[in-house]
Design a protein around this motif. Structure first.
Motif, short mmCIF file in Angstrom:
data_model
loop_
_atom_site.label_atom_id
_atom_site.label_comp_id
_atom_site.label_asym_id
_atom_site.label_seq_id
_atom_site.Cartn_x
_atom_site.Cartn_y
_atom_site.Cartn_z
N LEU A 106 0.75 -1.16 -0.05
CA LEU A 106 0.04 0.23 0.06
C LEU A 106 0.66 1.26 0.03
O LEU A 106 0.63 2.54 -0.61
CB LEU A 106 -0.95 -0.18 1.18
CG LEU A 106 -1.99 -0.87 1.06
CD1 LEU A 106 -2.99 -0.59 2.35
CD2 LEU A 106 -2.94 -0.56 -0.16
N HIS A 177 -5.64 0.36 -2.32
CA HIS A 177 -4.70 1.59 -2.94
C HIS A 177 -5.95 2.56 -3.47
O HIS A 177 -5.47 3.73 -3.20
CB HIS A 177 -3.77 0.88 -3.82
CG HIS A 177 -2.59 1.89 -4.05
ND1 HIS A 177 -2.66 3.15 -4.45
CD2 HIS A 177 -1.39 1.49 -3.52
CE1 HIS A 177 -1.43 3.59 -4.21
NE2 HIS A 177 -0.56 2.68 -3.98
N ALA A 193 -4.57 -0.52 6.02
CA ALA A 193 -4.25 -2.07 5.63
C ALA A 193 -4.61 -3.09 6.72
O ALA A 193 -5.07 -4.19 6.36
CB ALA A 193 -2.55 -2.16 5.76
#
Lengths: 207, 207
Positions: A106, A177, A193
């Motif tokens: 990410l 993302h 995340a």
DNA sequence: GTCTATATTGGGATAGAC
DNA sequence: GTCTATCCCAATATAGAC
């Protein structure tokens, strides 16, 4: 070159000898641009400019734009695979390793939806080129799938189809993302995340 | 047309009167092609041919190719939203409704990664056009998110962030579709739907 | 509203000098 | 190996008849 060996010139060697080889420079610039704008969103002229060269040089190293695209994709996938492998090899519980993998991915600027770029250009690629990309892609998934498979054997997870689960994981990275892009700079990578990782780990069903 | 009203001609009316209006025909053909090959993978000529018309007609109804693309995307997203709403309104447990939704969407020929097509063309779209697409997209997610939110209130699921979960669900549909394409015609849609649905519902963690 | 014919240009690819 | 200059085509978009 029939010249005999020369004595080493004293002092710092000319910059050119430490420069990244031209081909790599092209691949790097191409990969970055293709990832951001897609195959058709980038012209050879732009790639040339980005790598500080001219179109003709690009065609000296790559037969066609399609060729350049394929090699750039494969290269990125291979690098991505190596990084992934390194993270998954750490001696930690699977959950921690996957979380670290997701955070890392990410955090990368160029996340990329190759799948997207591909979809539009499949019709232009030769069978060999499609195969090359699919192999590199599969290798990446296999790396993740292997980690899931091992963990499953150890009873660490209940995962039945590691390959499928690996694809889901990678896709969660993509969504993550996209979400980071949507919410902008004020984004907390670690938090995002974590929350995607939790969906992956526990699902949405009742506890 | 200053002519007065004519008496209805006897017999079956000419086909033209029951035909789909030209604009819709164009949008339908365009949507199908754009979904399959991406914006840059399709020319106005191809869309014209596919809809049995000429390029000039396309430009009579749509200012530019970009315009046509945007309207096609929005239209598909709206239809998709309506179908989704209908399925989610059924009086069943959430799990069943989601499974049905996934099966249905996996069965559709043109699944589409608009996100992909978009990514490459964002730079060409005006702010308004991007907004229009994002609104339509968001409406689709909201439909799913609303169902998840309601279920969460009822304690049917533990889902904390319905919007995020909705995106994950839709993305699972995409992966599922990719898998169906990979394994080809011998695919069992229901089985694939079930297994992705299970990952969504229970995650991969230990039971 | 739909056609044929065409103006225009962006960009992939090459030639040939250096 | 790298450059400048150019070819060439595909595809967007328009003009104007019907």
């Amino acid at each position: 070159m029939v010249k005999g060996p020369e004595r080493r010139r004293p002092g710092r060697p000319p910059a050119s000898s430490t420069d990244i080889p031209t081909q790599s420079r092209i691949l790097q610039a191409a990969a970055r641009l293709f990832m951001e704008f897609g195959v058709d969103g980038v012209s050879m002229g732009q790639i040339a400019e980005a790598s500080g060269l001219t179109k003709a040089v690009l065609y000296y190293y790559f037969r066609s734009k399609t060729d350049l695209f394929v090699e750039a994709v494969v290269r990125v996938l291979e690098i991505s695979r190596e990084k992934t492998q390194a993270i998954l090899d750490a001696p930690e519980p699977l959950y921690s390793r996957l979380l670290r993998l997701m955070r890392t991915r990410l955090g990368i600027a160029a996340p990329l939806e190759w799948g997207a770029a591909l979809h539009g250009s499949r019709n232009v690629l030769t069978a060999d080129q499609i195969h090359a990309i699919e192999r590199a892609e599969q290798a990446l998934f296999d790396t993740v799938a292997a980690a899931l498979g091992t963990a499953a054997e150890r009873g660490e997870i209940r995962c039945i189809a590691p390959d499928r689960a690996a694809r889901v994981f990678m896709s969660l990275v993509s969504i993550g993302h996209a979400e980071l892009e949507r919410i902008g700079t004020r984004a907390d990578v670690a938090a995002v995340a974590k929350s995607f990782m939790d969906i992956f780990w526990s699902g949405i069903g009742p506890a």
